[in-house]
Scaffold this active site. Structure first.
Site, short mmCIF file in Angstrom:
data_model
loop_
_atom_site.label_atom_id
_atom_site.label_comp_id
_atom_site.label_asym_id
_atom_site.label_seq_id
_atom_site.Cartn_x
_atom_site.Cartn_y
_atom_site.Cartn_z
NE ARG A 140 -1.51 -6.06 13.95
CZ ARG A 140 -1.06 -7.25 14.35
NH1 ARG A 140 0.11 -7.35 14.98
NH2 ARG A 140 -1.74 -8.34 14.07
CG HIS A 152 11.55 -3.44 -6.86
ND1 HIS A 152 10.53 -3.39 -5.93
CD2 HIS A 152 11.90 -4.76 -6.96
CE1 HIS A 152 10.26 -4.61 -5.50
NE2 HIS A 152 11.08 -5.46 -6.10
CG ASP A 170 10.30 -8.51 -4.53
OD1 ASP A 170 9.60 -7.79 -3.78
OD2 ASP A 170 10.86 -8.08 -5.55
CD GLU A 209 -0.13 0.86 3.44
OE1 GLU A 209 0.06 1.98 2.91
OE2 GLU A 209 -0.11 0.67 4.68
CB CYS A 238 9.24 -2.08 -3.26
SG CYS A 238 10.20 -0.65 -3.84
#
Length: 287
Positions: free
Chosen positions: A76, A119, A136, A51, A81
């Site tokens: 939580r 990334h 990943d 997210e 990435c």
């Protein structure tokens, strides 16, 4: 920071590892082998959402291991990435795996490569003589299981057929079902190397993260994604979309599907909008 959060922040490493394992529904592995790595990656993908909500809630993103782990375990939450793989790397290292951060550039439209440090992925060594592995948990809809980093043959995964192929300058291209995903640079990196990439994706009008809201998680039989106010569920390959009608439905979707408790729905913030400085409370009531 409340008393419970302060206690967790100063807890011994073993207690923090146990809290992380509880967060993803995993038990502490007896050894750092390939079987354990596979189980940890799968449980992480099915529990912690991919997210970008912090970008649009005006929250700072700090690429430091302790802060990343606290966001996932104490708050939580999920992340993108740099956050997800940064925290997962810290967990794996504490469990005895040998972890190296690798930078990658994602293939976009027309096969165009993204920015350097686009990334972060993980090279993971195990103690059972297998691997090394490409792990990943931060590429969204991706391989469920770690991939053999030195294999050049097709690797079957529940999410498709993956292959690592030699690329210029000693890099590797990762393909999924024949389509190039990203170009991997095998030179070791550290978390701070990714700050510029993280800043770009948070602030640039050319970044899809700055232009849209995404929260997505793997499920036992597919995937659930909230893209803005559109709830997308995929069950055994069958896709369903539902437009959420009001703020209450949006908040319920974040809570029920991703375990993210908010007091207001995030809205897309224009790139460059003022953000809360580090440590400033934001009205999100994250639990």
């Amino acid at each position: 920071m409340n008393e419970e959060t302060q206690q967790q922040a100063h807890a011994p490493a073993s207690a923090r590892v146990d809290a992380y394992l509880e967060r993803i529904g995993a038990t502490r592995p007896a050894r750092a082998d390939a079987t354990a790595l596979r189980e940890l990656q799968l449980r992480h993908l099915m529990t912690v959402p991919f997210e970008n909500l912090s970008i649009h809630l005006g929250q700072d993103i700090v690429l430091e291991e302790e802060k990343l782990v606290d966001k996932i375990v104490t708050d939580r939450r999920g992340g993108f990435c740099y956050e997800l793989n940064g925290a997962f790397a810290a967990l794996l290292q504490e469990l005895g795996f040998r972890v190296t951060l690798l930078q990658a550039r994602v293939f976009g439209d027309g096969g165009r490569l993204g920015i350097p440090y686009d990334h972060v992925a993980l090279r993971v060594g195990t103690d059972d003589g297998t691997g090394p592995w490409l792990a990943d948990v931060g590429f969204g809809d991706h391989a469920l299981h770690p991939l053999e980093l030195e294999a050049r043959t097709e690797q079957d995964d529940p999410s498709g057929k993956f292959r690592l192929r030699e690329a210029p300058q000693g890099d590797l291209d990762l393909l999924r079902d024949g389509s190039r995903q990203f170009r991997l640079d095998l030179r070791p990196r550290v978390l701070s190397d990714f700050r510029a990439g993280s800043w770009y994706h948070r602030t640039s009008p050319d970044s899809h993260f700055s232009r849209s809201l995404i929260c997505s998680r793997r499920t036992a039989d597919g995937r659930v994604t909230l893209r803005g106010r559109t709830l997308i569920t995929t069950v055994r390959g069958e896709r369903h979309e539902a437009e959420l009608q009001d703020d209450d439905e949006v908040l319920a979707a974040y809570r029920d599907h991703f375990g993210v408790a908010l007091t207001r729905p995030p809205t897309v913030r224009p790139p460059g909008a003022d953000r809360a400085p580090a440590g400033t409370p934001v009205n999100t009531d994250l639990r």
